[in-house]
Scaffold this active site. Structure first.
Site, PDB file in Angstrom:
ATOM      1  N   SER A   1     -14.719   8.012  -4.028  1.00  0.00           N
ATOM      2  CA  SER A   1     -15.293   7.479  -2.791  1.00  0.00           C
ATOM      3  C   SER A   1     -15.373   5.965  -2.878  1.00  0.00           C
ATOM      4  O   SER A   1     -14.967   5.361  -3.868  1.00  0.00           O
ATOM      5  CB  SER A   1     -16.688   8.067  -2.548  1.00  0.00           C
ATOM      6  OG  SER A   1     -17.588   7.557  -3.526  1.00  0.00           O
ATOM      7  N   LYS A   2     -15.946   5.358  -1.850  1.00  0.00           N
ATOM      8  CA  LYS A   2     -15.990   3.892  -1.779  1.00  0.00           C
ATOM      9  C   LYS A   2     -16.685   3.264  -2.979  1.00  0.00           C
ATOM     10  O   LYS A   2     -16.370   2.160  -3.386  1.00  0.00           O
ATOM     11  CB  LYS A   2     -16.691   3.454  -0.491  1.00  0.00           C
ATOM     12  CG  LYS A   2     -15.815   3.641   0.727  1.00  0.00           C
ATOM     13  CD  LYS A   2     -16.510   3.207   1.988  1.00  0.00           C
ATOM     14  CE  LYS A   2     -15.614   3.469   3.195  1.00  0.00           C
ATOM     15  NZ  LYS A   2     -16.296   3.218   4.466  1.00  0.00           N
TER      16      LYS A   2
END
Length: 467
Positions: A242-243
């Site tokens: 994810s980010k």
């Protein structure tokens, strides 16, 4: 289906950039098709009109192009095929394999609430499934498929093995909404069938969809594609990528200075293996890639491995191709394009500076000695190497270099003899000499630089740092 030419597809939703998981899915499909003389098709799943944007579609195409994943034919828009999807739903309705359901949202919710309270299955069973058409009201309706209510549906998956779902766990999936628009599950099947897709290679987050999609294949009497649901990519911490793990969009990896060949090599190794091979060419990947080499466990993204492979690919690349990719990298990283003089000089220096560079940033830094213009502004470390004593020694070295033959052997002999005569270690002399020639501590060897830039330029650079 074994005699049928292989057709794979990549079907992203244009709601953002091409993320690294999507890039790997595209790569696996591309490798599988290209290695078997088949077709690799592209479908843009743009039915979510609120979130789909032309800019996102452009970003996906740009990401695939940078990665070197060419597709066959024009990209297909799923939204543009809505009439065809609806046609299939109506065909199933006409054949008695689907039915009109007039249940309202309120009625469905009331059924689920009651089922929950009574601790029984909340799977909705429509009372309209076997209703006489004469009893149909003049009211909005959805079209639902008639799912089998007993027996089992088996997903024969090339990665996950056989996955069995009891049919009494499957509901009568909606095919067309009450406004006549097709649902995603129907659209995917119709598009894959019409595109002739033989192998559906996609993330294992779609595994749950496969059983419901297989209902449509079976109802239409169509061949089911070979399923291959690949595990997702996790971050170094073992959690879904994810980010928080840093760069996600493929374009970010280009801007970080990794060559496309290194990204293809690295992504191929994320979840797939061929013996102990780590570094390989595109031709080898196409020849070796098969679904049997894909593991069942999620792969972990590892920047160190990517950097290592990146260095190997930069070193192994043909100089002309490397120059082309390097020039495309500069604007992506917000750097100025090369002037004609810089292109010529860097072309000469490339065999020196590509060795040991793990990214284009490192390569550009190493090439500072040939790209920058005199007088150099030395960086902090180089400035320390150029104290007054060192400058004085370099000044004395100038006289020796003026008379030396300009070959590597002669230069090494001259500099070594000079160091010995002054009781200085060669390394102690090389530091200020490197600082004078490059203005950096990272560069090719001082002798390589001297040979490349020539006697006149070498002496001029040393003169620039005289005390």
């Amino acid at each position: 289906m074994s005699d049928t030419p292989v057709v794979t597809r990549f079907a992203p939703s244009p709601t953002g950039y091409l993320h690294i998981g999507g890039a790997r899915t595209a790569l696996f499909n591309w490798l599988f098709a290209r290695g078997r003389g088949g077709k690799f098709l592209l479908r843009i799943e743009d039915t979510d009109r609120a979130r789909s944007t032309p800019e996102a579609t452009e970003a996906i195409l740009k990401g695939l192009t940078w990665l070197g994943l060419d597709w066959d034919g024009e990209p297909i828009s799923q939204f543009a095929r809505a009439d065809r999807h609806a046609e299939v739903a109506h065909q199933l309705l006409a054949e008695g394999k689907a039915y009109k359901c007039f249940a309202t949202q309120e009625e469905i919710q009331a059924f689920r609430d009651a089922a929950q309270a009574e601790k029984r299955s909340t799977l909705y069973r429509s009372p309209w499934r076997d209703a006489d058409p004469a009893t149909h009201p003049d009211a909005p309706y959805v079209i639902r498929i008639k799912a089998p209510q007993d027996g089992e549906t088996v997903i024969r998956d090339q990665v996950q093995g056989n996955v069995t779902i009891r049919n009494d766990q499957l509901d009568d999936m909606i095919l067309l909404r009450s406004d006549g628009t097709p649902v995603y599950m129907l659209a995917v099947v119709v598009d894959d069938h019409d595109m002739g897709v033989t192998h559906a290679i996609r993330g294992d987050d779609h595994l749950n969809n496969a059983a419901r999609q297989q209902l449509v294949y079976d109802a239409m009497g169509w061949d089911v594609p070979v399923w291959a649901h690949i595990p997702l990519i996790h971050g170094p911490d073992g959690k879904k990528l994810s980010k928080r793990h840093g760069a996600l969009g493929v374009d970010e990896y280009q801007a970080m200075g990794y060559p496309a060949a290194a990204m293809r090599n690295y992504l191929a190794r994320l979840g797939w293996s061929h013996g102990d091979d780590e570094f390989f060419t595109d031709a080898q990947a196409r020849e070796w890639f098969g679904l049997d080499g894909i593991g069942k466990s999620p792969a972990r993204f590892d920047f160190k491995k990517l950097e290592n492979l990146s260095g190997q690919h930069i070193a192994a690349a043909e100089d002309s191709l490397l120059m082309t990719e390097l020039q495309a990298f500069l604007p992506s990283a917000g750097l100025n394009p090369l002037t004609e003089r810089q292109k010529e000089d860097l072309t000469k220096a490339l065999p020196l500076v590509k060795q040991g560079s793990r990214s284009f940033f490192q390569l550009i830094e190493k090439a500072h000695f040939i790209l920058a213009s005199r007088p150099f502004e030395p960086d902090e470390k180089s400035a320390k190497a150029l104290d007054n004593v060192s400058r004085g020694i370099l000044n004395e070295l100038t006289h020796e270099l003026q008379n030396a033959s300009w070959s590597r052997e002669a230069l090494e002999e001259t500099v070594a003899g000079f160091a010995e005569a002054r009781g200085v270690k060669l390394g102690k002399l090389a530091q200020p000499l490197r600082a004078a020639l490059a203005g950096r501590t990272v560069s090719p060897s001082v002798f390589d630089m001297m040979l490349l830039i020539g006697r006149e330029e070498t002496l001029a650079r040393i003169a620039d740092v005289k005390p």
